[in-house]
Design a protein around this motif. Structure first.
Motif, PDB file in Angstrom:
ATOM      1  N   ILE A 397     -32.542  13.618 -67.815  1.00 64.17           N
ATOM      2  CA  ILE A 397     -33.389  12.639 -68.493  1.00 64.17           C
ATOM      3  C   ILE A 397     -33.316  12.900 -69.989  1.00 64.17           C
ATOM      4  CG2 ILE A 397     -35.745  11.772 -68.752  1.00 64.17           C
ATOM      5  CD1 ILE A 397     -34.450  11.097 -66.081  1.00 64.17           C
ATOM      6  N   SER A 398     -32.862  11.898 -70.720  1.00 61.96           N
ATOM      7  CA  SER A 398     -32.741  12.062 -72.165  1.00 61.96           C
ATOM      8  C   SER A 398     -34.056  11.757 -72.854  1.00 61.96           C
ATOM      9  CB  SER A 398     -31.642  11.151 -72.717  1.00 61.96           C
ATOM     10  OG  SER A 398     -31.927   9.797 -72.411  1.00 61.96           O
ATOM     11  N   ASP A 399     -34.810  10.809 -72.292  1.00 64.58           N
ATOM     12  CA  ASP A 399     -36.085  10.449 -72.890  1.00 64.58           C
ATOM     13  C   ASP A 399     -36.643   9.253 -72.153  1.00 64.58           C
ATOM     14  OD1 ASP A 399     -38.172  10.631 -74.754  1.00 64.58           O
ATOM     15  OD2 ASP A 399     -36.749  11.033 -76.362  1.00 64.58           O
ATOM     16  N   ARG A 400     -37.928   8.972 -72.377  1.00 66.53           N
ATOM     17  CA  ARG A 400     -38.406   7.651 -72.049  1.00 66.53           C
ATOM     18  C   ARG A 400     -37.633   6.697 -72.941  1.00 66.53           C
ATOM     19  NH1 ARG A 400     -41.140   6.150 -67.797  1.00 66.53           N
ATOM     20  NH2 ARG A 400     -42.131   4.504 -68.979  1.00 66.53           N
ATOM     21  N   LYS A 401     -37.170   5.610 -72.395  1.00 69.61           N
ATOM     22  CA  LYS A 401     -36.367   4.701 -73.212  1.00 69.61           C
ATOM     23  C   LYS A 401     -37.085   4.311 -74.492  1.00 69.61           C
ATOM     24  CE  LYS A 401     -33.858   1.418 -71.875  1.00 69.61           C
ATOM     25  NZ  LYS A 401     -33.534   0.075 -71.351  1.00 69.61           N
ATOM     26  N   LYS A 402     -38.385   4.076 -74.381  1.00 69.84           N
ATOM     27  CA  LYS A 402     -39.115   3.655 -75.575  1.00 69.84           C
ATOM     28  C   LYS A 402     -39.329   4.807 -76.546  1.00 69.84           C
ATOM     29  CE  LYS A 402     -43.556   4.038 -73.126  1.00 69.84           C
ATOM     30  NZ  LYS A 402     -42.970   4.185 -71.787  1.00 69.84           N
ATOM     31  N   ASP A 403     -39.048   6.026 -76.125  1.00 72.42           N
ATOM     32  CA  ASP A 403     -39.237   7.185 -76.993  1.00 72.42           C
ATOM     33  C   ASP A 403     -37.951   7.597 -77.700  1.00 72.42           C
ATOM     34  OD1 ASP A 403     -41.638   9.006 -74.930  1.00 72.42           O
ATOM     35  OD2 ASP A 403     -41.881   7.357 -76.317  1.00 72.42           O
ATOM     36  N   VAL A 404     -36.842   6.963 -77.361  1.00 73.12           N
ATOM     37  CA  VAL A 404     -35.600   7.294 -78.047  1.00 73.12           C
ATOM     38  C   VAL A 404     -35.729   6.904 -79.516  1.00 73.12           C
ATOM     39  CG1 VAL A 404     -33.153   6.737 -78.249  1.00 73.12           C
ATOM     40  CG2 VAL A 404     -34.165   7.117 -76.001  1.00 73.12           C
ATOM     41  N   ILE A 433     -41.504  12.680 -82.317  1.00 69.12           N
ATOM     42  CA  ILE A 433     -41.634  11.233 -82.260  1.00 69.12           C
ATOM     43  C   ILE A 433     -40.819  10.600 -83.382  1.00 69.12           C
ATOM     44  CG2 ILE A 433     -43.932  11.311 -81.219  1.00 69.12           C
ATOM     45  CD1 ILE A 433     -45.107  10.728 -83.996  1.00 69.12           C
ATOM     46  N   GLY A 434     -40.560   9.309 -83.258  1.00 70.22           N
ATOM     47  CA  GLY A 434     -39.931   8.549 -84.323  1.00 70.22           C
ATOM     48  C   GLY A 434     -40.979   7.829 -85.139  1.00 70.22           C
ATOM     49  N   VAL A 435     -40.849   7.880 -86.459  1.00 68.34           N
ATOM     50  CA  VAL A 435     -41.783   7.182 -87.348  1.00 68.34           C
ATOM     51  C   VAL A 435     -40.989   6.263 -88.268  1.00 68.34           C
ATOM     52  CG1 VAL A 435     -43.510   9.015 -87.248  1.00 68.34           C
ATOM     53  CG2 VAL A 435     -41.751   9.090 -89.026  1.00 68.34           C
ATOM     54  N   GLN A 493     -48.788  12.736 -74.156  1.00 68.69           N
ATOM     55  CA  GLN A 493     -49.119  11.335 -74.345  1.00 68.69           C
ATOM     56  C   GLN A 493     -48.596  10.883 -75.713  1.00 68.69           C
ATOM     57  OE1 GLN A 493     -53.410  11.909 -73.446  1.00 68.69           O
ATOM     58  NE2 GLN A 493     -53.071  10.410 -71.833  1.00 68.69           N
ATOM     59  N   LYS A 494     -47.297  10.647 -75.754  1.00 72.70           N
ATOM     60  CA  LYS A 494     -46.669  10.363 -77.039  1.00 72.70           C
ATOM     61  C   LYS A 494     -47.121   9.048 -77.638  1.00 72.70           C
ATOM     62  CE  LYS A 494     -42.525  13.199 -76.791  1.00 72.70           C
ATOM     63  NZ  LYS A 494     -41.048  13.211 -76.906  1.00 72.70           N
ATOM     64  N   PHE A 495     -47.539   8.103 -76.785  1.00 70.65           N
ATOM     65  CA  PHE A 495     -47.996   6.837 -77.342  1.00 70.65           C
ATOM     66  C   PHE A 495     -49.206   7.049 -78.245  1.00 70.65           C
ATOM     67  CE2 PHE A 495     -51.860   5.990 -74.913  1.00 70.65           C
ATOM     68  CZ  PHE A 495     -51.728   6.834 -73.831  1.00 70.65           C
ATOM     69  N   ARG A 496     -50.061   8.017 -77.910  1.00 73.27           N
ATOM     70  CA  ARG A 496     -51.223   8.305 -78.752  1.00 73.27           C
ATOM     71  C   ARG A 496     -50.808   8.951 -80.071  1.00 73.27           C
ATOM     72  NH1 ARG A 496     -55.549  11.529 -75.332  1.00 73.27           N
ATOM     73  NH2 ARG A 496     -56.439  11.669 -77.440  1.00 73.27           N
ATOM     74  N   LEU A 497     -49.751   9.752 -80.023  1.00 78.47           N
ATOM     75  CA  LEU A 497     -49.271  10.407 -81.242  1.00 78.47           C
ATOM     76  C   LEU A 497     -48.585   9.413 -82.181  1.00 78.47           C
ATOM     77  CD1 LEU A 497     -47.819  13.649 -79.621  1.00 78.47           C
ATOM     78  CD2 LEU A 497     -49.940  13.447 -80.913  1.00 78.47           C
ATOM     79  N   ARG A 498     -47.913   8.415 -81.596  1.00 79.72           N
ATOM     80  CA  ARG A 498     -47.186   7.451 -82.420  1.00 79.72           C
ATOM     81  C   ARG A 498     -48.094   6.414 -83.080  1.00 79.72           C
ATOM     82  NH1 ARG A 498     -43.316   7.432 -78.062  1.00 79.72           N
ATOM     83  NH2 ARG A 498     -44.515   5.731 -77.170  1.00 79.72           N
ATOM     84  N   GLU A 499     -49.200   6.095 -82.414  1.00 80.09           N
ATOM     85  CA  GLU A 499     -50.026   4.957 -82.836  1.00 80.09           C
ATOM     86  C   GLU A 499     -50.351   4.922 -84.331  1.00 80.09           C
ATOM     87  OE1 GLU A 499     -53.349   5.097 -80.241  1.00 80.09           O
ATOM     88  OE2 GLU A 499     -52.411   3.882 -78.677  1.00 80.09           O
ATOM     89  N   PRO A 500     -50.807   6.037 -84.940  1.00 80.58           N
ATOM     90  CA  PRO A 500     -51.184   5.945 -86.370  1.00 80.58           C
ATOM     91  C   PRO A 500     -50.026   5.571 -87.286  1.00 80.58           C
ATOM     92  CG  PRO A 500     -52.036   7.968 -85.362  1.00 80.58           C
ATOM     93  CD  PRO A 500     -51.077   7.375 -84.390  1.00 80.58           C
ATOM     94  N   TYR A 501     -48.815   5.929 -86.897  1.00 74.69           N
ATOM     95  CA  TYR A 501     -47.661   5.699 -87.769  1.00 74.69           C
ATOM     96  C   TYR A 501     -47.104   4.275 -87.627  1.00 74.69           C
ATOM     97  CZ  TYR A 501     -47.999  10.761 -87.785  1.00 74.69           C
ATOM     98  OH  TYR A 501     -48.469  12.046 -87.889  1.00 74.69           O
ATOM     99  N   TRP A 502     -47.415   3.623 -86.484  1.00 79.00           N
ATOM    100  CA  TRP A 502     -46.898   2.282 -86.225  1.00 79.00           C
ATOM    101  C   TRP A 502     -47.989   1.218 -86.308  1.00 79.00           C
ATOM    102  CZ3 TRP A 502     -41.730   1.479 -85.761  1.00 79.00           C
ATOM    103  CH2 TRP A 502     -40.929   2.592 -85.556  1.00 79.00           C
ATOM    104  N   ALA A 503     -49.192   1.604 -86.711  1.00 84.03           N
ATOM    105  CA  ALA A 503     -50.307   0.666 -86.795  1.00 84.03           C
ATOM    106  C   ALA A 503     -49.977  -0.485 -87.739  1.00 84.03           C
ATOM    107  CB  ALA A 503     -51.565   1.397 -87.258  1.00 84.03           C
ATOM    108  N   GLY A 504     -50.352  -1.687 -87.315  1.00 84.40           N
ATOM    109  CA  GLY A 504     -50.138  -2.870 -88.149  1.00 84.40           C
ATOM    110  C   GLY A 504     -48.776  -3.497 -88.010  1.00 84.40           C
TER     111      GLY A 504
END
Length: 510
Positions: A397-404, A433-435, A493-504
């Motif tokens: 497993i390389s990653d969740r597709k959305k986490d690549v 994570i990606g920002v 829970q990477k979606f929680r970690l990404r949220e502040p950087y992708w807000a808006g």
């Protein structure tokens, strides 16, 4: 001849063959009165009494019974007292908030709700037609020992449990697992990991999570002993391994780390050396974890990959004869692969790099969500949402597709970067994570929890990665955190970690 498969088959065999054997050692330290040591005959009696109690309440076949509980003999017995007698068990994550539990109870249409005493106050506002706080008082109301339960015909394609997945941005979905899918998954787990009646299984894995990966069923059918652990703690795991002669347990890499940390302070030989085997899942572990489990604990490392939607086993990985002569580091590299398809499972990776599964253990559907079901199961294949590769029959497993992370047109696997950072002696936990980045589209960011007393700077960790990874894979920034959000089973829970950087932003990619 064809006889419908039923989850009750496992307890029926245990009662017949191992009736006088202690099958469950209940958790002693719990707010509900402990059931203590239960023979398999007593477990079967309790399951029948629970079914008769549901009859008395007017809860008919196919109705849903939700249980919000830590690991306990009552929850384990309900897998048979509820599902084994024609109803549908809805085991709920005990870490959810009241609003989330209310949604699950309402969406599943559960007519009965059982709540752990520790959760009675926070879940006071959650309502159901019949609601009970688990304990001696509810036992008197729920278990009818004076009447035989009604017998309902069970088809193997009937829904046995509805297990709610932890969603990312949307509401959780109820995964319908049938008697057939649970039966076959349980059999596969026992087969691939060599379970038998001499096993003593420690419940370090939450029973609500994909029904404890199916092991409560398979190990019951084989007459193994269940040792219930209510809350995971590294030192307590070692104590139970020593006290009960534990041979088998499961957990996420974070649980392994807890045990390793506890072992560093353990007085005397580590319990279970050359006896214990542990199945790890929930996230690909660093190779260092595999090596340390083998060298410091003397336990056998095994791994599965799967999802709630696949009951959960898709692939299995256990050391094989061809790897015996390999150096420890090389063998660890083999073992951190997700593994080879379990017997009867078909796995492939499509042109977009997504892992697809075709198997008897795949879900029947998402409860009352036909559109989500149609989206997940297309052209006869279940779409996992995970990215991976297949090499010589083994899935990685390389990653969740959305986490690549796509930086400058190059794909970056966060797992590869995390593995590199885990190798640094100062790092306890890490999430990559990606920002958004104006020049590269996305760039790599590492969120790091340091080990107690460790001191290191951002530049040093970036330099550590650049020594081992291509420049575009190395973090461009590091943030230090006190902790990282995880699910009950240790999954980040990477979606929680990404949220502040992708807000808006309208999209989660750039």
């Amino acid at each position: 001849m064809q006889i419908p498969l039923s989850v009750m088959d496992f307890l029926d065999r245990a009662e017949l063959v191992y009736g006088d054997r202690v099958g469950i050692v209940d958790e002693a330290a719990q707010p509900a009165a402990s059931w203590g040591d239960l023979t398999y005959r007593r477990v079967a009696e309790l399951a029948r009494a629970q079914a008769a109690g549901l009859d008395r309440l007017g809860v008919g076949p196919g109705e849903r019974v939700a249980v919000v509980s830590h690991n306990s003999a009552r929850l384990l017995t309900s897998m048979f007292g509820v599902s084994g007698h024609g109803r549908v068990l809805v085991p709920v994550n005990f870490r959810l908030k009241a609003e989330e539990v209310s949604y699950i109870v309402e969406q599943s249409g559960a007519s009965v709700l059982l709540v752990d005493p520790e959760l009675a106050e926070p879940l006071a506002g959650v309502v159901a037609k019949h609601k009970f706080v688990i304990g001696a008082d509810s036992d008197a109301l729920l278990y009818d020992f004076d009447h035989a339960p009604r017998r309902y015909a069970i088809d193997e394609n009937d829904t046995a449990t509805i297990n709610y997945t932890s969603g990312t941005t949307a509401r959780p979905k109820g995964v319908q697992l049938t008697h057939r899918s649970i039966w076959l998954n349980a059999t596969l787990m026992a087969l691939h990991f060599g379970a038998g009646d001499r096993d003593v299984y420690l419940h370090t894995l939450p029973m609500f999570h994909a029904n404890g990966w199916g092991l409560p069923f398979s190990l019951t059918g084989l007459g193994a002993r269940h040792v219930v652990l209510r809350k995971v703690d590294g030192a307590e795991i070692l104590r139970r391994v020593e006290r009960h002669g534990v041979t088998f347990l499961c957990g996420a890499p974070a649980v392994v780390q807890m045990v390793l940390d506890a072992a560093a302070d353990w007085d005397g030989p580590i319990p279970g050396r050359d006896r214990v085997r542990m199945v790890v899942a929930g996230a690909p572990p660093p190779t260092s974890v595999v090596q340390r489990m083998e060298s410091e604990l003397g336990w056998e490392f095994m791994q599965i990959y799967g999802l709630t939607e696949t009951s959960p086993v898709v692939t299995v990985n256990r050391t094989r004869a061809e790897w015996d002569a390999l150096p420890a580091e090389r063998r660890a590299e083999k073992l951190v692969q997700a593994g080879a398809p379990a017997l009867g499972n078909q796995v492939r990776v499509d042109g977009q790099g997504e892992v697809l599964v075709r198997s008897n253990v795949v879900l029947e559907g998402y409860w009352q969500q036909p559109a989500a079901t149609a989206e997940a199961i297309r052209d006869g294949w279940f779409h996992t949402g995970d990215g991976g590769t297949l090499t010589d029959g083994y899935l990685s497993i390389s990653d969740r597709k959305k986490d690549v992370i796509i930086s400058g047109g190059e794909n970056v696997s966060s797992i590869e970067v995390e593995d590199c950072l885990y190798d640094h002696p100062a790092v306890a936990e890490v999430a990559v994570i990606g920002v958004p980045d104006a020049k590269w589209g996305e760039t790599v960011k590492a969120l790091v929890v340091l080990k107690p007393g460790a001191e290191i700077g951002e530049a040093d960790l970036i330099a550590h990665c650049k020594q081992r990874l291509a420049g575009y894979k190395s973090p461009t920034s590091v943030e230090f955190r006190e902790s990282l959000p995880r699910t009950t089973t240790g999954k980040l829970q990477k979606f929680r970690l990404r949220e502040p950087y992708w807000a808006g932003r309208e999209r989660g990619v750039n």
